[in-house]
Write a protein that holds these residues in place. Structure first.
Motif, PDB file in Angstrom:
ATOM      1  N   VAL A  44       0.835  -1.198   0.000  1.00  0.00           N
ATOM      2  CA  VAL A  44       0.000   0.000   0.000  1.00  0.00           C
ATOM      3  C   VAL A  44       0.873   1.252   0.000  1.00  0.00           C
ATOM      4  O   VAL A  44       1.831   1.347   0.763  1.00  0.00           O
ATOM      5  CB  VAL A  44      -0.919   0.019   1.244  1.00  0.00           C
ATOM      6  N   GLN A  45       0.527   2.190  -0.873  1.00  0.00           N
ATOM      7  CA  GLN A  45       1.217   3.479  -0.953  1.00  0.00           C
ATOM      8  C   GLN A  45       0.446   4.516  -0.133  1.00  0.00           C
ATOM      9  O   GLN A  45      -0.726   4.335   0.175  1.00  0.00           O
ATOM     10  CB  GLN A  45       1.311   3.937  -2.409  1.00  0.00           C
ATOM     11  N   ASP A  47      -0.849   7.270  -0.945  1.00  0.00           N
ATOM     12  CA  ASP A  47      -2.014   7.853  -1.619  1.00  0.00           C
ATOM     13  C   ASP A  47      -3.141   6.851  -1.851  1.00  0.00           C
ATOM     14  O   ASP A  47      -4.130   7.145  -2.497  1.00  0.00           O
ATOM     15  CB  ASP A  47      -1.601   8.490  -2.947  1.00  0.00           C
ATOM     16  N   GLY A  48      -3.013   5.629  -1.322  1.00  0.00           N
ATOM     17  CA  GLY A  48      -4.058   4.620  -1.457  1.00  0.00           C
ATOM     18  C   GLY A  48      -3.892   3.711  -2.656  1.00  0.00           C
ATOM     19  O   GLY A  48      -4.648   2.761  -2.827  1.00  0.00           O
ATOM     20  N   THR A  49      -2.909   3.978  -3.494  1.00  0.00           N
ATOM     21  CA  THR A  49      -2.645   3.079  -4.608  1.00  0.00           C
ATOM     22  C   THR A  49      -1.785   1.919  -4.108  1.00  0.00           C
ATOM     23  O   THR A  49      -1.336   1.917  -2.956  1.00  0.00           O
ATOM     24  CB  THR A  49      -1.926   3.812  -5.762  1.00  0.00           C
ATOM     25  N   LYS A  75      -4.923  -0.884 -11.109  1.00  0.00           N
ATOM     26  CA  LYS A  75      -5.880   0.228 -11.120  1.00  0.00           C
ATOM     27  C   LYS A  75      -6.547   0.437  -9.754  1.00  0.00           C
ATOM     28  O   LYS A  75      -7.338   1.344  -9.592  1.00  0.00           O
ATOM     29  CB  LYS A  75      -6.954  -0.032 -12.167  1.00  0.00           C
ATOM     30  N   ALA A  76      -6.235  -0.420  -8.792  1.00  0.00           N
ATOM     31  CA  ALA A  76      -6.896  -0.357  -7.478  1.00  0.00           C
ATOM     32  C   ALA A  76      -6.487   0.888  -6.704  1.00  0.00           C
ATOM     33  O   ALA A  76      -5.344   1.355  -6.793  1.00  0.00           O
ATOM     34  CB  ALA A  76      -6.554  -1.602  -6.662  1.00  0.00           C
ATOM     35  N   ARG A  77      -7.440   1.396  -5.961  1.00  0.00           N
ATOM     36  CA  ARG A  77      -7.162   2.516  -5.059  1.00  0.00           C
ATOM     37  C   ARG A  77      -7.970   2.256  -3.789  1.00  0.00           C
ATOM     38  O   ARG A  77      -9.182   2.107  -3.842  1.00  0.00           O
ATOM     39  CB  ARG A  77      -7.561   3.838  -5.696  1.00  0.00           C
ATOM     40  N   LEU A  78      -7.296   2.216  -2.664  1.00  0.00           N
ATOM     41  CA  LEU A  78      -7.960   1.947  -1.394  1.00  0.00           C
ATOM     42  C   LEU A  78      -8.634   3.215  -0.887  1.00  0.00           C
ATOM     43  O   LEU A  78      -8.127   4.320  -1.070  1.00  0.00           O
ATOM     44  CB  LEU A  78      -6.944   1.434  -0.375  1.00  0.00           C
ATOM     45  N   ARG A  79      -9.786   3.053  -0.253  1.00  0.00           N
ATOM     46  CA  ARG A  79     -10.510   4.200   0.291  1.00  0.00           C
ATOM     47  C   ARG A  79      -9.731   4.818   1.435  1.00  0.00           C
ATOM     48  O   ARG A  79      -9.046   4.132   2.196  1.00  0.00           O
ATOM     49  CB  ARG A  79     -11.884   3.771   0.793  1.00  0.00           C
ATOM     50  N   SER A  80      -9.874   6.122   1.585  1.00  0.00           N
ATOM     51  CA  SER A  80      -9.136   6.829   2.637  1.00  0.00           C
ATOM     52  C   SER A  80      -9.621   6.461   4.030  1.00  0.00           C
ATOM     53  O   SER A  80      -8.893   6.619   4.994  1.00  0.00           O
ATOM     54  CB  SER A  80      -9.233   8.342   2.430  1.00  0.00           C
TER      55      SER A  80
END
Length: 99
Positions: A44-45, A47-49, A75-80
């Protein structure tokens, strides 16, 4: 710590974006695959990527599902509001089903 995130992709509804590219026809061993499961681990980065993703398990090796899974998690992005910490490793489990 490794967290698990489940994702189910149905080939019937996402045929164009999830069917592996085999050229003219799938390899013989892949023609009988009704369901394939691919587990991808990523870091996990902030910024959520996610980055540095790699396949840790697959049930139909050589049939193209691992490549599609890697393209999907890229393309995934985790919610904040999730509790993920930057640098933490998470696993995505993806299920591909043939109609």
């Amino acid at each position: 710590m490794i967290r698990l995130v489940g994702i189910t992709l149905g080939l019937a509804t996402l045929m164009v974006s999830t069917t592996p590219a085999w050229g003219t026809s799938p390899p013989l061993r892949c023609r009988r695959v009704e369901e394939a499961v691919v587990v991808v681990a990523c870091i996990v980065q902030a910024d959520g990527t996610v980055a540095e993703c790699e396949v840790v398990r697959e049930t139909a090796p050589g049939c193209g599902y691992a490549e599609k899974a890697l393209a999907g998690v890229a393309k995934a992005r985790l919610r904040s509001n999730d509790t993920w910490q930057p640098g933490e490793t998470i696993e995505f489990t993806m299920r591909f089903r043939n109609p």
